[in-house]
Design a protein around this motif. Structure first.
Motif, short mmCIF file in Angstrom:
data_model
loop_
_atom_site.label_atom_id
_atom_site.label_comp_id
_atom_site.label_asym_id
_atom_site.label_seq_id
_atom_site.Cartn_x
_atom_site.Cartn_y
_atom_site.Cartn_z
N UNK A 127 -14.20 -68.86 -4.18
CA UNK A 127 -15.35 -68.03 -3.84
C UNK A 127 -15.23 -66.58 -3.17
N UNK A 128 -13.91 -66.33 -2.72
CA UNK A 128 -13.49 -64.79 -2.36
C UNK A 128 -13.59 -63.88 -3.31
N UNK A 129 -13.02 -64.58 -4.71
CA UNK A 129 -13.02 -63.79 -5.81
C UNK A 129 -14.54 -63.46 -6.39
N UNK A 130 -15.15 -64.51 -6.39
CA UNK A 130 -16.78 -64.32 -6.64
C UNK A 130 -17.34 -63.33 -5.86
N UNK A 131 -17.34 -63.42 -4.60
CA UNK A 131 -18.08 -62.66 -3.74
C UNK A 131 -17.43 -61.34 -3.57
N UNK A 132 -16.01 -61.38 -3.55
CA UNK A 132 -15.18 -60.14 -3.30
C UNK A 132 -15.06 -58.98 -4.57
N UNK A 133 -15.52 -59.42 -5.73
CA UNK A 133 -15.26 -58.60 -6.94
C UNK A 133 -16.42 -57.50 -7.02
N UNK A 134 -17.64 -58.22 -6.90
CA UNK A 134 -18.62 -57.33 -6.87
C UNK A 134 -18.80 -56.22 -5.52
N UNK A 135 -18.18 -56.61 -4.52
CA UNK A 135 -18.12 -55.68 -3.19
C UNK A 135 -17.02 -54.71 -3.79
N UNK A 136 -15.90 -55.18 -4.27
CA UNK A 136 -14.74 -53.92 -4.46
C UNK A 136 -15.29 -53.12 -5.67
N UNK A 137 -16.36 -53.61 -6.58
CA UNK A 137 -16.62 -52.84 -7.74
C UNK A 137 -17.65 -51.79 -7.26
N UNK A 138 -18.58 -52.31 -6.45
CA UNK A 138 -19.56 -51.20 -5.82
C UNK A 138 -18.94 -50.17 -4.90
N UNK A 139 -17.90 -50.73 -4.26
CA UNK A 139 -17.23 -49.57 -3.36
C UNK A 139 -16.54 -48.59 -4.18
N UNK A 140 -15.64 -49.18 -5.29
CA UNK A 140 -15.13 -48.19 -6.08
C UNK A 140 -15.92 -47.32 -6.98
N UNK A 141 -17.21 -47.60 -7.30
CA UNK A 141 -18.15 -46.89 -8.04
C UNK A 141 -19.22 -46.00 -7.06
#
Length: 324
Positions: A117-131
């Motif tokens: 669940x952390x991976x599914x929720x955290x990946x879009x967050x990390x991707x959005x911050x990095x972009x």
């Protein structure tokens, strides 16, 4: 031979820098683990400390008597395969299964669920911050890290006030007329999973953000020029290149989640007896230090497997980078 060659290549300063983590590992892990292993081979006793000595000196006979007990490990692994099958089969009656196997399986299952669940929720967050724009990255990362400025215990109690039957969420839903009776959101799997994910989500976001930030945008531009859409570019370029961040984040979440004690105890309910609570009960309630030490040793050995796989993956990547 490899160690001698490495010593010749390293300067004294480099050797000191490399030696500090190994000294830290020796003092804070290996030595305490040795004492825990020693206690796990003893038997419970009514004494201080509450376990039998591993050896006694017979001065009259001039010999040392060694007494090692494997009863604690025997109890943990009793009926292991049948208990493992009962634990993995959701339709089986688990009343006859080994309690310790059930506890380990539940701990691993909860840790895996939290990690996914952390991976599914955290990946879009990390991707959005990095972009995002560079001026917004630090404030967004600060928002991710902000909960760490508050005590974990206070944050868990805050969730208790939100999810309990007379909590804020149920009171609002009842006042707005959306429900007729309070929802059962507390002291069950739902509350356990949501608080675990909330607690460990930053551990997933930060490694993913670091890896995604290093992604070369020219690769995505080349993929678009070759006719690939955003979805195909993500699965063919972004996701494979962020694999190291996924593995690092998963390890940072999975390993502490297995031994979590506070969250399952406060919001998980009596049916969610995880290894952390079981260790606490064995040490302080039953005063059975040998059994608790054996449980801790088995837990450490279980965690060594994913850690070893992670280091193997990192070593392969470094070797591939050198060859490239």
């Amino acid at each position: 031979m490899k160690w001698q060659a490495l010593k010749r290549k390293l300067s004294p300063g480099q050797g000191l820098v490399i030696g500090i983590p190994y000294l830290w590992l020796l003092v804070l892990f290996l030595i305490p683990f040795f004492f825990v292993l020693k206690i796990s081979l003893a038997e419970q006793a009514t004494s201080i400390p509450p376990y039998t000595p591993l050896y006694t000196v017979d001065e009259a006979a001039g010999r040392v008597n060694i007494s090692l007990s494997y009863l604690n490990y025997t109890g943990i692994f009793e009926n292991f395969w049948s208990s493992l099958w009962l634990g993995l089969n959701p339709f089986a009656d688990k009343s006859g299964s080994n309690l310790y196997v059930h506890i380990y399986l539940l701990s691993i299952k909860t840790a895996i669920t939290t990690t996914l669940i952390c991976l599914l929720a955290g990946y879009p967050i990390a991707y959005a911050i990095s972009r995002s724009r560079e001026k917004w990255r630090n404030p967004l990362l600060l928002a991710i890290m902000l909960p760490f400025w508050t005590s974990l215990l206070l944050r868990v109690y805050a969730w208790m006030g939100l999810l309990s039957q007379n909590g804020i969420i149920n009171n609002l839903l009842l006042r707005w007329g959306w429900i007729n009776q309070p929802l059962d959101m507390f002291y069950n799997s739902f509350s356990l999973n949501i608080v675990m994910v909330y607690t460990y989500l930053p551990f997933m976001v930060l490694p993913l953000y670091t890896q995604l930030l290093k992604l070369d945008n020219r690769l995505l531009e080349a993929s678009a020029d070759l006719g690939a859409g955003p979805v195909k570019s993500f699965f063919s370029i972004t996701l494979p290149l962020s694999k190291s961040g996924i593995i690092a984040g998963s390890m940072l979440v999975f390993i502490p989640a297995v031994g979590e004690f506070v969250i399952p105890d406060l919001v998980g309910g009596p049916e969610h007896l995880m290894i952390g609570k079981a260790l606490w009960q064995a040490f302080f309630t039953q005063n059975d230090w040998p059994l608790a030490s054996a449980m801790a040793v088995v837990m450490v050995l279980l965690l060594v497997v994913p850690i070893g796989l992670f280091h193997r993956h990192e070593a392969k990547q470094l070797e591939g980078a050198r060859r490239g």
